[in-house]
Scaffold this motif. Structure first.
Motif, PDB file in Angstrom:
ATOM      1  N   ALA A  65       0.837  -1.205   0.000  1.00 60.74           N
ATOM      2  CA  ALA A  65       0.000   0.000   0.000  1.00 60.74           C
ATOM      3  C   ALA A  65       0.869   1.251   0.000  1.00 60.74           C
ATOM      4  N   ALA A  66       1.909   1.247   0.834  1.00 64.35           N
ATOM      5  CA  ALA A  66       2.793   2.415   0.930  1.00 64.35           C
ATOM      6  C   ALA A  66       3.488   2.667  -0.406  1.00 64.35           C
ATOM      7  N   ARG A  68       2.381   1.865  -3.368  1.00 59.89           N
ATOM      8  CA  ARG A  68       1.432   2.403  -4.342  1.00 59.89           C
ATOM      9  C   ARG A  68       1.137   3.874  -4.065  1.00 59.89           C
ATOM     10  N   ILE A  69       1.010   4.221  -2.780  1.00 56.67           N
ATOM     11  CA  ILE A  69       0.787   5.631  -2.423  1.00 56.67           C
ATOM     12  C   ILE A  69       1.938   6.478  -2.939  1.00 56.67           C
ATOM     13  N   ARG A  71       3.971   5.813  -5.384  1.00 58.69           N
ATOM     14  CA  ARG A  71       3.930   5.848  -6.843  1.00 58.69           C
ATOM     15  C   ARG A  71       2.896   6.878  -7.319  1.00 58.69           C
TER      16      ARG A  71
END
Lengths: 76, 434
Positions: A65-66, A68-69, A71
């Motif tokens: 998740a981190a 993707r955030i 990115r």
């Protein structure tokens, strides 16, 4: 390793594919979709419920998740 | 995929300017600032009274409630419409300003259909901004479905890495659809319209480290009227916003965390001093929300409380001076002349006719089949005198004469069925057997 929680709960009833579970101790009550119960589980059965934390999977999901955030933030 | 225009901007304001403003007299009115990159409005002492606004805070007559007009329409007090959509236990808030739209959260998983239907009913065909206040599923559960159904100009996220598949999937959709992304930080503004100021008050630059406390908190200001949307921010975030010297004064407060007693501290409520409070909460929820302590605190500051579990969908409208509130449930029934006039079992349509002299607000009303195995809830919809509307079982775009249930399978039993129309309180108004 990880701490484990074990308790016993009765299947009080099954409505609309949802099982209502009542732990043998305490006043709690919770529900689970029948799809998560072992095959053949029916009303009145007592279930042994054991719960373990999966630190590895947690860390992995948080990292995903981190990432993707980050990115998305870079992309704007 | 969707090539959404990138004209949408989130402007970053420099918090340093807040300090500069603090020592400058006469710098306290947020309404007068020019759009673009502007500092946060300076602090006002908590006791400073809000702008002098007229507040006929009563439920409006049904005829004056917005209908599902294709243009989004305008409310009784015009301009800015804030719809607190009843999604049970969870948040879903639609802002409409002229032809601009912003959605804040979309309820629990499974609520996307309801939210999409509601947006369609309001004539929304695009969301200029979508805000995910925080990654809990009662707020973002329905978002993936909604942002798939509408083009989105920008996605504003609390950006705290939650480990659920719900959040992961939501971000995947944002990425796959190429939706512009902003991680919300205190001091930014969401530039929906030059006349409208949307300030991000929370989370701060270095997050508190708790999903709720790092909720995106927004302050929306039009003219003299402000609305503070608190997400699930609790006492820690409230204290932090107070300590940061933010101007929290607002006329309308979306109460933090569904009315939990761990939010809405007396100090915070004193600073906000809302005339109107909206609690988004589901009836009979597992948490006992809203807590009595919160209701007592809101009453102590003289705030008028609206609740989605009691009032259904709540619509706040303002022209920047006057505020009006309309609710689904408080609308007078005006039952005379309203009935089900046709039920087409094979064609899957039921027709409701208003033979009376006044428009009837059907918002929150229901249509059910025999045994209520399927129930349709009306979005915000008003049926003019003499008019009829057909409810079709399948999918389609709602308009003034046709509403669509959005179901993939038939509702009405071709061997015979009964349609029941009930008002928002569940009182049966009309039935028709075929």
């Amino acid at each position: 390793m990880d701490e484990e929680s074990v308790f016993w709960a009765s299947i009080d009833r099954v409505d609309e594919g949802v099982a209502v579970l009542i732990p043998r101790e305490g006043s709690a009550r919770f529900t689970l979709p029948c799809s998560l119960l072992p095959a053949g589980a029916r009303e009145g059965d007592i279930l042994e419920v054991s719960i373990r934390r999966d630190a590895e999977a947690t860390e992995e999901a948080r990292r995903r998740a981190a990432e993707r955030i980050e990115r998305l933030k870079r992309r704007g | 995929m969707s090539s959404t225009p990138a004209r949408y901007l989130v402007c970053i304001a420099l918090c340093v300017c807040t300090l500069a403003c603090l020592i400058t007299a006469g710098c306290s009115a947020p309404g007068g600032e020019e759009p673009g990159i502007t500092p946060l409005p300076a602090t006002e002492p908590p006791a400073t009274p809000g702008p002098a606004i007229t507040l006929p805070v009563t439920a409006t007559a049904p005829a004056s409630e917005p209908t599902a007009a294709p243009t989004g329409g305008s409310g009784p007090a015009g301009d800015l419409l804030i719809h607190f959509i009843d999604v049970g236990q969870g948040d879903a808030i639609l802002l409409q300003f002229h032809n601009r739209t912003m959605l804040v959260d979309a309820g629990e998983r499974g609520m996307e259909e309801r939210v999409i239907r509601y947006l369609n009913g309001q004539g929304v065909d695009r969301l200029d901004a979508v805000v995910a206040t925080h990654a809990h599923s009662d707020h973002i559960g329905g978002l993936a479905g909604v942002i798939t159904a509408f083009p989105v100009g920008r996605f504003v996220d609390a950006a705290q890495p939650q480990t659920t598949a719900t959040y992961e999937n939501l971000l995947a959709v944002v990425e796959e659809q190429g939706i512009p992304y902003t991680a919300a930080v205190r001091g930014q503004k969401i530039a929906l319209d030059p006349e409208l100021e949307i300030l991000i008050l929370n989370p701060r630059d270095d997050p508190i480290g708790d999903m709720n406390e790092d909720s995106v908190v927004l302050k929306v200001t039009l003219g003299e009227v402000s609305c503070l949307l608190a997400g699930d921010a609790g006492a820690a975030a409230e204290e932090d916003m107070l300590d940061a010297g933010l101007d929290l004064d607002a006329d309308v407060l979306k109460v933090g965390h569904h009315g939990s007693l761990y939010a809405s501290s007396p100090e915070f409520l004193t600073a906000v001093s809302p005339t109107i409070s909206v609690i988004m909460v589901g009836a009979g929820n597992d948490y006992g929300h809203p807590h009595q302590e919160t209701l007592d605190r809101l009453e102590a500051i003289g705030s008028r409380i609206y609740r989605t579990d009691i009032d259904g969908t709540i619509l706040v409208s303002t022209d920047g001076r006057v505020i009006e509130v309309a609710t689904a449930a408080t609308t007078p029934p005006a039952l005379s002349g309203l009935q089900i006039t046709a039920l087409d079992l094979v064609g899957e349509a039921v027709t409701i006719t208003n033979a009376g002299d006044t428009a009837v607000n059907l918002t929150g009303w229901t249509i059910a089949d025999e045994g209520a195995s399927s129930t349709y809830t009306f979005p915000v919809f008003s049926l003019p005198p003499g008019a009829e509307v057909s409810l079709h079982t399948g999918e389609g775009s709602d308009n003034a004469t046709a509403l669509y249930w959005g179901r993939k399978t038939a509702v009405w039993n071709n061997d015979g069925d009964t349609a029941t129309l009930a008002d928002a309180n569940g009182t049966v108004v009309s039935t028709l057997e075929r």
